[in-house]
Motif scaffolding. Structure first.
Motif, PDB file in Angstrom:
ATOM      1  N   PRO A  68       0.912  -0.767  -0.132  1.00 31.29           N
ATOM      2  CA  PRO A  68      -0.082  -0.022   0.342  1.00 31.29           C
ATOM      3  C   PRO A  68       0.748   1.350  -0.070  1.00 31.29           C
ATOM      4  O   PRO A  68       2.345   0.950   0.683  1.00 31.29           O
ATOM      5  CB  PRO A  68      -0.544   0.010   1.438  1.00 31.29           C
ATOM      6  N   ASP A  69       0.606   2.282   0.000  1.00 31.82           N
ATOM      7  CA  ASP A  69       0.603   3.527  -0.610  1.00 31.82           C
ATOM      8  C   ASP A  69       0.555   4.802   0.470  1.00 31.82           C
ATOM      9  O   ASP A  69       1.012   5.251   0.825  1.00 31.82           O
ATOM     10  CB  ASP A  69       0.529   4.380  -2.087  1.00 31.82           C
ATOM     11  N   THR A  70      -0.190   3.968   1.458  1.00 33.37           N
ATOM     12  CA  THR A  70      -0.388   5.206   2.977  1.00 33.37           C
ATOM     13  C   THR A  70       0.619   4.838   3.608  1.00 33.37           C
ATOM     14  O   THR A  70       1.454   3.948   3.638  1.00 33.37           O
ATOM     15  CB  THR A  70      -1.895   4.223   3.426  1.00 33.37           C
ATOM     16  N   PRO A  71       0.852   5.310   4.468  1.00 37.20           N
ATOM     17  CA  PRO A  71       2.408   5.709   5.502  1.00 37.20           C
ATOM     18  C   PRO A  71       2.272   4.228   6.918  1.00 37.20           C
ATOM     19  O   PRO A  71       1.001   4.142   6.856  1.00 37.20           O
ATOM     20  CB  PRO A  71       2.016   7.385   5.746  1.00 37.20           C
ATOM     21  N   TYR A  72       3.177   3.664   6.870  1.00 32.66           N
ATOM     22  CA  TYR A  72       3.070   3.082   8.524  1.00 32.66           C
ATOM     23  C   TYR A  72       2.482   4.321   9.937  1.00 32.66           C
ATOM     24  O   TYR A  72       3.161   4.415   9.587  1.00 32.66           O
ATOM     25  CB  TYR A  72       4.643   2.445   8.673  1.00 32.66           C
ATOM     26  N   ASP A  73       2.371   3.406  10.404  1.00 26.20           N
ATOM     27  CA  ASP A  73       1.686   3.279  11.961  1.00 26.20           C
ATOM     28  C   ASP A  73       2.978   4.681  12.444  1.00 26.20           C
ATOM     29  O   ASP A  73       4.199   3.532  12.627  1.00 26.20           O
ATOM     30  CB  ASP A  73       1.265   2.295  12.464  1.00 26.20           C
TER      31      ASP A  73
END
Length: 93
Positions: A68-73
């Motif tokens: 995914p392109d979403t940033p990591y937590d």
């Protein structure tokens, strides 16, 4: 491997004292490491299951994994420093 060890011994004897120094020690050590590696490979081959999975057909593509392109937590990384960069609250010398 036994033939290789015998050949190294023969070459070392023929080379004489002036050449049978450090260079031949390295060749002898490399030969021993190779012997150990072959023994490890043989041991690993006997530890494998008797019926390995069949090889993939030619031209088969490996399964793709979507990243995914979403940033990591960011809370996952609170207990670590940036490797090689030092801590955020300290300066480099």
């Amino acid at each position: 491997m036994d033939d290789l060890v015998r050949t190294v011994d023969q070459v070392e004897r023929r080379a004489g004292a002036e050449l049978a120094g450090v260079d031949f020690r390295r060749v002898r050590m490399d030969t021993e490491h190779l012997r150990e590696s072959v023994a490890l490979l043989r041991a690993a081959a006997t530890d494998t299951p008797t019926s390995p999975s069949p090889p993939a057909p030619p031209g088969a593509r490996p399964e793709l994994v979507t990243i995914p392109d979403t940033p990591y937590d960011r809370s996952l990384w609170t207990d670590s420093d940036d490797e090689g960069l030092g801590a955020r609250d300290r300066r480099a010398p």
